[in-house]
Design a protein around this motif. Sequence first.
Motif, short mmCIF file in Angstrom:
data_model
loop_
_atom_site.label_atom_id
_atom_site.label_comp_id
_atom_site.label_asym_id
_atom_site.label_seq_id
_atom_site.Cartn_x
_atom_site.Cartn_y
_atom_site.Cartn_z
N GLN A 1 -14.20 23.08 1.22
CA GLN A 1 -12.85 23.05 1.87
C GLN A 1 -12.24 24.24 2.19
N ILE A 2 -12.45 25.42 1.47
CA ILE A 2 -11.63 26.61 1.66
C ILE A 2 -12.33 27.16 2.98
N GLY A 3 -13.54 27.03 3.34
CA GLY A 3 -14.21 27.19 4.51
C GLY A 3 -13.54 26.58 5.72
N ALA A 4 -13.32 25.24 5.49
CA ALA A 4 -12.58 24.67 6.67
C ALA A 4 -11.05 25.07 6.71
N ALA A 5 -10.48 25.42 5.61
CA ALA A 5 -9.20 25.65 5.73
C ALA A 5 -9.07 27.00 6.42
N ALA A 6 -10.11 28.12 6.09
CA ALA A 6 -9.99 29.16 6.81
C ALA A 6 -10.06 29.31 8.34
N THR B 1 -11.82 31.65 -15.39
CA THR B 1 -12.80 31.44 -16.71
C THR B 1 -13.55 30.23 -16.71
N ALA B 2 -12.93 28.96 -16.43
CA ALA B 2 -13.83 27.84 -16.37
C ALA B 2 -14.99 27.77 -15.44
N ASP B 3 -14.75 28.17 -14.23
CA ASP B 3 -15.90 28.14 -13.32
C ASP B 3 -15.48 29.29 -12.26
N PRO B 4 -16.09 30.51 -12.62
CA PRO B 4 -15.87 31.63 -11.92
C PRO B 4 -16.67 31.70 -10.68
N GLY B 5 -17.57 30.82 -10.71
CA GLY B 5 -18.55 30.50 -9.45
C GLY B 5 -17.84 29.80 -8.30
N ILE B 6 -16.72 29.04 -8.62
CA ILE B 6 -16.07 28.43 -7.60
C ILE B 6 -15.18 29.55 -6.99
N VAL B 7 -14.69 30.53 -7.56
CA VAL B 7 -13.75 31.70 -7.17
C VAL B 7 -14.68 32.60 -6.06
N GLU B 8 -15.87 32.96 -6.39
CA GLU B 8 -16.68 33.94 -5.63
C GLU B 8 -17.38 32.98 -4.56
N ASP B 9 -17.65 31.64 -4.75
CA ASP B 9 -18.07 31.04 -3.39
C ASP B 9 -17.08 30.78 -2.48
N ALA B 10 -15.78 30.46 -2.95
CA ALA B 10 -14.63 30.43 -2.00
C ALA B 10 -14.32 31.82 -1.25
N VAL B 11 -14.46 32.79 -2.01
CA VAL B 11 -14.36 33.97 -1.28
C VAL B 11 -15.33 34.36 -0.37
N ALA B 12 -16.52 33.91 -0.49
CA ALA B 12 -17.63 34.01 0.30
C ALA B 12 -17.79 33.09 1.38
N ALA B 13 -17.09 31.80 1.15
CA ALA B 13 -16.84 30.72 2.26
C ALA B 13 -15.79 31.21 3.39
#
Length: 214
Positions: free
Chosen positions: A118-123, A146-158
Amino acid sequence: MFILVNLKAYPCDPIEVAAAARDVAAASGVRIAVSPQAADIARVADTGVETWAQHVGPNGVGSHTGSTLAEPVADAGAAGTLINHSERRLRLADIDGAVRAAERAGLATCVCANNPAQIGAAAALGPDSVAVEPPELIGGDVSVATADPGIVEDAVAAAADVDESVEVYCGAGISSGADVETAGELGASGILLASGVAKADDPRAALEALVEPL
């Protein structure tokens, strides 16, 4: 690092939080903004703190009862607006319309989304920033960083895959300086938080703790 404090509809004193945010921003050099209820935007902006709306709609003037128009929000002193927060979801066409309305009014925009896809679509809609906020972590004690750092990293990449100029913020469960520091290490350029400051016994102390690692 940008810190955006969403007061939601919490029973806090928006002026107390705004004054604390203004003072902590000035003392620390960290950019801090406050997002109050629409009725409080002008009073909060009068404190001198950077002020954001919690929502603007896609429509312009006309027969739209209950709408929050971008232009009056800007006239009241807001510098930016959240769009599509998890607690104020919009259809994709309306998100696009709200971004365009905010642009016409000179408001900075942050479109919230649940996950990296959804971050990619929003961007792709061309906002100034996007914020990844898994709904299950909003208002909780565990941050997404803390709970899921991969979500943040993947959002930045998306977001970068679509438009590298769109900044990515980290939201949901942020409540400590360590959370802010971790979000930055994962690539986020800002954070959204609410209860960690709005529901704190001492909002100023809570904000000072947030910026301490920065």
